[in-house]
Design a protein around this motif. Structure first.
Motif, PDB file in Angstrom:
ATOM      1  N   TRP A  97     -17.333  -2.572 -19.834  1.00  0.00           N
ATOM      2  CA  TRP A  97     -16.676  -2.419 -18.534  1.00  0.00           C
ATOM      3  C   TRP A  97     -17.620  -2.853 -17.414  1.00  0.00           C
ATOM      4  CZ3 TRP A  97     -11.751  -0.960 -17.106  1.00  0.00           C
ATOM      5  CH2 TRP A  97     -11.545  -0.756 -15.746  1.00  0.00           C
TER       6      TRP A  97
ATOM      7  N   ARG B 166      -7.521  -4.710 -17.664  1.00  0.00           N
ATOM      8  CA  ARG B 166      -8.309  -5.434 -16.669  1.00  0.00           C
ATOM      9  C   ARG B 166      -8.441  -6.899 -17.059  1.00  0.00           C
ATOM     10  NH1 ARG B 166     -14.678  -4.226 -15.576  1.00  0.00           N
ATOM     11  NH2 ARG B 166     -14.925  -5.859 -17.135  1.00  0.00           N
TER      12      ARG B 166
ATOM     13  N   ARG C 289     -11.873   3.274 -13.087  1.00  0.00           N
ATOM     14  CA  ARG C 289     -10.488   3.122 -12.661  1.00  0.00           C
ATOM     15  C   ARG C 289     -10.172   1.662 -12.405  1.00  0.00           C
ATOM     16  NH1 ARG C 289     -10.628   7.555 -14.079  1.00  0.00           N
ATOM     17  NH2 ARG C 289      -9.766   9.460 -13.142  1.00  0.00           N
ATOM     18  N   LEU C 290      -8.872   1.367 -12.448  1.00  0.00           N
ATOM     19  CA  LEU C 290      -8.357   0.083 -11.986  1.00  0.00           C
ATOM     20  C   LEU C 290      -7.493   0.350 -10.766  1.00  0.00           C
ATOM     21  CD1 LEU C 290      -6.965  -1.949 -15.022  1.00  0.00           C
ATOM     22  CD2 LEU C 290      -8.876  -2.544 -13.533  1.00  0.00           C
TER      23      LEU C 290
ATOM     24  N   ARG D 130     -19.484   0.480  -8.247  1.00  0.00           N
ATOM     25  CA  ARG D 130     -19.221  -0.943  -8.527  1.00  0.00           C
ATOM     26  C   ARG D 130     -17.731  -1.211  -8.426  1.00  0.00           C
ATOM     27  NH1 ARG D 130     -20.907  -3.313 -13.659  1.00  0.00           N
ATOM     28  NH2 ARG D 130     -21.237  -5.204 -12.495  1.00  0.00           N
TER      29      ARG D 130
ATOM     30  N   GLU E 213     -17.912 -14.379  -9.505  1.00  0.00           N
ATOM     31  CA  GLU E 213     -18.855 -13.600 -10.304  1.00  0.00           C
ATOM     32  C   GLU E 213     -20.153 -13.287  -9.560  1.00  0.00           C
ATOM     33  OE1 GLU E 213     -17.284 -16.301 -11.400  1.00  0.00           O
ATOM     34  OE2 GLU E 213     -15.900 -15.304 -12.780  1.00  0.00           O
TER      35      GLU E 213
ATOM     36  N   PRO F 105     -15.291  -9.307 -14.761  1.00  0.00           N
ATOM     37  CA  PRO F 105     -13.855  -9.182 -15.015  1.00  0.00           C
ATOM     38  C   PRO F 105     -13.148 -10.533 -15.054  1.00  0.00           C
ATOM     39  CG  PRO F 105     -14.556  -7.467 -13.532  1.00  0.00           C
ATOM     40  CD  PRO F 105     -15.737  -8.374 -13.719  1.00  0.00           C
ATOM     41  N   ARG F 106     -12.270 -10.661 -16.037  1.00  0.00           N
ATOM     42  CA  ARG F 106     -11.448 -11.859 -16.219  1.00  0.00           C
ATOM     43  C   ARG F 106     -12.286 -13.103 -16.505  1.00  0.00           C
ATOM     44  NH1 ARG F 106      -5.506 -10.781 -15.156  1.00  0.00           N
ATOM     45  NH2 ARG F 106      -5.633  -8.537 -14.869  1.00  0.00           N
TER      46      ARG F 106
ATOM     47  N   SER G  46     -10.029  -7.734 -10.319  1.00  0.00           N
ATOM     48  CA  SER G  46      -9.288  -6.938 -11.298  1.00  0.00           C
ATOM     49  C   SER G  46      -9.013  -5.531 -10.802  1.00  0.00           C
ATOM     50  CB  SER G  46     -10.103  -6.845 -12.580  1.00  0.00           C
ATOM     51  OG  SER G  46     -11.313  -6.150 -12.342  1.00  0.00           O
ATOM     52  N   GLY G  47      -9.655  -5.143  -9.708  1.00  0.00           N
ATOM     53  CA  GLY G  47      -9.519  -3.765  -9.242  1.00  0.00           C
ATOM     54  C   GLY G  47     -10.378  -2.792 -10.009  1.00  0.00           C
ATOM     55  N   SER G  48     -11.235  -3.317 -10.855  1.00  0.00           N
ATOM     56  CA  SER G  48     -12.114  -2.465 -11.655  1.00  0.00           C
ATOM     57  C   SER G  48     -13.050  -1.664 -10.752  1.00  0.00           C
ATOM     58  CB  SER G  48     -12.919  -3.367 -12.590  1.00  0.00           C
ATOM     59  OG  SER G  48     -14.008  -2.691 -13.141  1.00  0.00           O
ATOM     60  N   ILE G  49     -13.061  -0.359 -10.938  1.00  0.00           N
ATOM     61  CA  ILE G  49     -13.928   0.504 -10.144  1.00  0.00           C
ATOM     62  C   ILE G  49     -14.680   1.431 -11.064  1.00  0.00           C
ATOM     63  CG2 ILE G  49     -13.966   2.445  -8.520  1.00  0.00           C
ATOM     64  CD1 ILE G  49     -11.730   1.222  -7.069  1.00  0.00           C
ATOM     65  N   SER G  50     -15.964   1.547 -10.873  1.00  0.00           N
ATOM     66  CA  SER G  50     -16.693   2.539 -11.647  1.00  0.00           C
ATOM     67  C   SER G  50     -17.895   2.999 -10.858  1.00  0.00           C
ATOM     68  CB  SER G  50     -17.128   1.966 -12.991  1.00  0.00           C
ATOM     69  OG  SER G  50     -17.943   0.831 -12.812  1.00  0.00           O
TER      70      SER G  50
ATOM     71  N   ASP H 269     -14.820  -4.425  -8.639  1.00  0.00           N
ATOM     72  CA  ASP H 269     -14.435  -5.820  -8.838  1.00  0.00           C
ATOM     73  C   ASP H 269     -13.130  -6.049  -8.103  1.00  0.00           C
ATOM     74  OD1 ASP H 269     -14.735  -8.456 -10.436  1.00  0.00           O
ATOM     75  OD2 ASP H 269     -12.655  -7.855 -10.670  1.00  0.00           O
TER      76      ASP H 269
END
Lengths: 613, 613
Positions: B43, B533, B599-600, A10, A56, B48-49, A15-19, A12
């Motif tokens: 998370w 984030r 991670r971000l 995943r 989103e 995000p945001r 935000s750069g969110s990675i998981s 985003d």
């Protein structure tokens, strides 16, 4: 688990969110992969009633359990999202080599959320994930250019899923491209990429797919291939490909011609299979496919795979174009700018019609080649008359007060089969889970291609749309739902028995054909529930198909009209057969019977209507 | 798996979408439960945001592996969300019997999304889920009334988590109530419920929690209880409860008094533990807890559990109230309207201060009882002067041009320990993952209660805030992170060795104390990443704590100020010890070391700054 990598990635972009998380194997057991798994993840990860254009709204890339193995035709990727065109689910399939590469990188499923502040390319190399700035070097490139640039800059073996300028400019029918000629065409996934500032996803994997007992699996698959893939029945795909459909559909009066104002095209000889065979130079195949259906043609200064039948119908006959070279050029323009050809042909045909009727002047006329070939570029760039055409058929026709001139269902322009020449297609279109689409159910196979049922009657068609006719390879909604969860290509006329033989390797247990069909029905019901949650339009047809006043004056389907009342009766019959209520809502009993594991309950309604799941 | 039910329930109140999915056991292995599992799900499931007030911002109800077993103090529920007050994570814990009931109903975790069109109660009875209309009968009820009404209408054994009118009216510090006197107080979860038109969640479960080899587990837990729970060290909780803190904190000059204008309160004798012991009528306990810390008091016409120390500090001393009966009444008002007492006391103390300084007139003065007791109701109803007070301390002070008068960190009003009397608390507040909070790290234990370290120095305090001091039961951020994942109550001074003994039953393997602390550090780093984030404010303090000009002229902490430069040096020391960069961003090396699995990466930045995960 074998076959699955067991991982979901995943990202985003905002935000750069990675998981990465384990694949939900309970869902995989229940919904297989591909379409089924996509819908279950969509149910979970789409914020209900989200604006499709909002950051989103996620985009999902989903593989099937057999991607990356040697099962023919099963290398397909499904791209899913809540479509900005229809506002409901859209699952769009594409071949090539992207899905296997994604598996080799370790992922069954990728979920992309958010919007990058500036254009990026998402670059996935095994477990390394990077957002590569795309603003200066990549944004604006056409689809062949971006693939070439990214292979040079990132990895020569990277597989690319990208948009052209049409996606960047949020054209509603912008598509995704991979291996240059393969498109996830329908529903505007290219525009969704654009709305996220996402130019492309590039992937490179160095892993493999495990299949358990490889010896037993390979032996079984070899037998299935020998007995069921490489048969005379299937080899039309290799020899001629989908252009083979032009003559019979034209002969049945079901070929959309000049914005659906006729069902046969006098110029069909110029763009039928025979014509394309004359310019065929090679075959190509998707990864792991023995059929090799891709017809490489060279004409009009263009060398490309395709066009497929739908392109010939909508961009050829429907635009009054019988010139093969012009069609080759037009198809290439759509490919390069990143536009779906079905919608392109439908909108441009409509614009030609409106122009010739004096409703508006788009500088486009049936059969006139120069303006026609230039149109995709104008649309993709929103330039000149293209800016207005970019509204899409429904909004364009509505703007000029002629809504009946647009041929669409739920705002998705109809593909290349006029239901007046094949009545069953009317139910197929109206009840398709992504709007006007022929890929969920294909009753025209019985009505025209194989000819075992009357084409001008709705009798029994609701049942046929649901169940299909496995004997002649005509898929119905239930079977297509599980077939596209495999993900097998439409062009292999696989049957439920063969699915049982393949699935038992994946799930280490036996399947019955009944269970196969039940899973298909489960998936279809899940899709319906998702669409109801998001607010699906009523299941209707364009008025022109109902009314006798619009019937063709001549040709094989002359005088035919579906009729609103017969259609509505057939629709109610369809709901009844589905175990849905009169409004098309699946009953609790049906959901329990087919094993759908989610529910919709009324929220904040009158006290009297509160319900439990 | 034993201990866990293995199910997550997700509900979208807007669309009525309901689904249940298997608990992600990979995350449970990595992050345990409670806080850790909450953060991992946050998370994944928080767009995000997202605007915290948007329907898309979910609320999470999370249990720990031991809820519903006989492990003392471990029946707690954590309510989590992106807080509308701070804009970052907020995990708020509450005892009582809700979490065990949720487990008995079959769920480890419940995710509530969306906004109901009209007020509803979410009613969960095992696997039946219902949205009960609440507009006419339940909306507007106080917290004791709604519990009574729902038990009568739904199930006499239902456990209720509800909001009062304060939550309905979106007061930023509206809290959640359960078993009437138990509150998930901080961060505005009550307002989030209100924003979703959700009056309450009612749950009834008829299942059980499996513990594997029950004989072995029970024997082990009995031994742990005998040796580590029912000790002299822990029994202060049963005998006196948190009021025991009033005298030592007051004696250290760390008791917030008259809007933090003094560190000692001359009227403390009226509201200290001795005073409350005189009106104590009973003890009560949370489900499965042997400590039974709840002090039931009867005074001023009110019979209630509490007040706890924080309420005494903020609503007593900080409002200049030394009258026990007035404090009992005020506390009950906050409970019934559904307001967090820390923020209530902070805002009302601020309003008294502003009134007495002539900055504004809120009709509130230190020590004046009638207006004081009426204030929570006015705030909850946004009535009269209450409408303005409902802004919260930061916005209220800013509105009148006196931002330095508000005592908060990241917009969360500070609890009952003035750092000028216990310097370590300044680092604890500034680096707390949910804004101004004492529940992540409690250096005042060493500085004041046990007195082994100087209270007026920052030396070594950064390390202490992170690591705590297990020997005297003072928790640090790392240990509290895993302790609150258990979820054990703060009041049992459990140590890592005891955690190892309990976790081995859950995970069927041995743990080392080092691993326990590593998991805690993992969870803390995950929280930091989540806050980054979502856009966390810099880690700072209210100006008043920095500047010598604001130091108290008299009392035990007279003349003390933290100093901005020493604070910033200590903060950098904290970042270094954490393995974070100078901006407080965890390094890749640290994330890898502690095993954070997300991670971000920068998104859409300048080409030069693109990074890989």
């Amino acid at each position: 688990m074998d076959f699955y990598q067991g991982r979901v990635l995943r990202i985003d972009l905002g935000s750069g969110s990675i998981s990465s998380e384990p694949l939900n194997m309970e869902w995989a057991e229940r919904y297989i992969g591909g379409k089924g798994l996509l819908l279950r993840y969509m149910w979970e990860y789409i914020p209900p009633r989200v604006d499709p254009w909002a950051p989103e709204n996620p985009v999902f890339l989903v593989t099937g359990p057999f991607a990356g193995t040697n099962v023919s035709t099963a290398s397909r990727l499904v791209v899913g999202a809540k479509s900005p065109v229809t506002g409901i689910l859209d699952d769009s399939y594409v071949g090539g080599s992207f899905a296997p590469e994604m598996k080799f990188a370790g992922y069954d499923l990728i979920i992309i959320m958010g919007k990058a502040r500036e254009p990026v390319v998402l670059w996935i190399k095994d477990d390394e994930v990077e957002l590569v700035p795309a603003k200066e070097k990549y944004w604006g490139l056409k689809t062949s250019e971006i693939e070439e640039a990214l292979r040079e800059d990132l990895d020569e073996n990277a597989k690319i899923l990208s948009i052209g300028p049409a996606g960047e400019n949020l054209i509603p029918w912008a598509c995704l491209s991979t291996d240059q000629f393969h498109k996830a065409g329908r529903g505007g996934h290219g525009a969704l990429f654009g709305s996220k500032n996402l130019k492309a996803v590039a992937v490179r994997g160095t892993g493999s797919v495990k299949v358990g007992d490889a010896r037993e699996f390979l032996a079984d698959i070899a037998r299935i291939h020998r007995e069921h893939v490489l048969t005379d029945f299937n080899l039309w795909a290799n020899e001629e490909g989908t252009p083979i459909l032009v003559d019979p559909v034209n002969g049945a009066g079901a070929l959309p011609t000049r914005n659906w104002s006729a069902g046969s095209f006098e110029g069909a000889d110029g763009i039928n299979s025979e014509a394309f065979q004359r310019v065929k130079v090679a075959n190509r195949a998707c990864y792991q496919c023995a059929l090799g259906c891709r017809q490489v043609h060279e004409a009009g200064g263009v060398k490309s795979e395709g066009p497929e039948y739908e392109t010939i119908a909508l961009c050829g006959a429907n635009c009054g174009i019988g010139d093969l070279e012009a069609l080759m050029r037009f198809n290439r323009e759509c490919d390069e700018w990143g536009l779906d050809t079905i919608s392109s042909g439908s909108v441009i045909g409509l614009a030609m019609d409106m122009t010739q009727k004096g409703i508006a002047d788009f500088g486009l006329r049936f059969g006139e080649i120069d303006a026609y070939v230039a149109a995709p570029g104008l649309i993709a760039r929103r330039e000149g008359r293209g800016a207005e055409l970019a509204l899409g058929a429904r909004a364009l026709a509505a703007k000029y007060g002629v809504p009946e001139m647009a041929m669409e269902v739920k705002n998705l322009e109809l593909p290349g089969y006029d239901p007046r020449g094949a009545f069953g297609m009317s139910i197929a279109y109206a009840t398709s889970d992504r709007g006007g689409c022929h890929m969920r159910s294909y009753p025209i196979a019985d009505e025209v291609l194989e000819g075992s049922r009357p084409a001008d009657s709705l009798e029994g068609k609701a049942k046929q749309v649901i169940e299909g006719n496995v004997a002649n390879g005509f898929i119905g909604q239930n079977f297509s739902s599980i077939k596209f969860s495999g993900i097998w290509c439409d062009f292999w006329a696989v049957d439920p028995g063969q699915l049982c033989q393949m699935f038992r390797h994946v799930f280490k247990r036996e399947f019955s054909e009944d269970e196969i069909m039940l899973i298909g029905e489960r998936i279809w019901n899940l899709g319906r529930l998702l669409n109801l949650r998001e607010g699906v339009e009523p299941d209707t047809l364009p008025r022109r198909l109902y009314d006798a006043g619009w019937a063709f004056p001549e040709g094989p389907s002359a005088g035919k009209a579906i009729g609103e009342r017969p259609f509505k009766e057939a629709l109610q019959e369809y709901y009844r057969l589905r175990g849905w209520d009169e409004a098309g809502v699946p009953t609790e009993a049906k959901l329990a019977e087919v094993g759908v594991d989610v529910r919709l309950v009324p929220s904040g309604m009158d006290p009297a209507t509160a319900a439990s799941s």
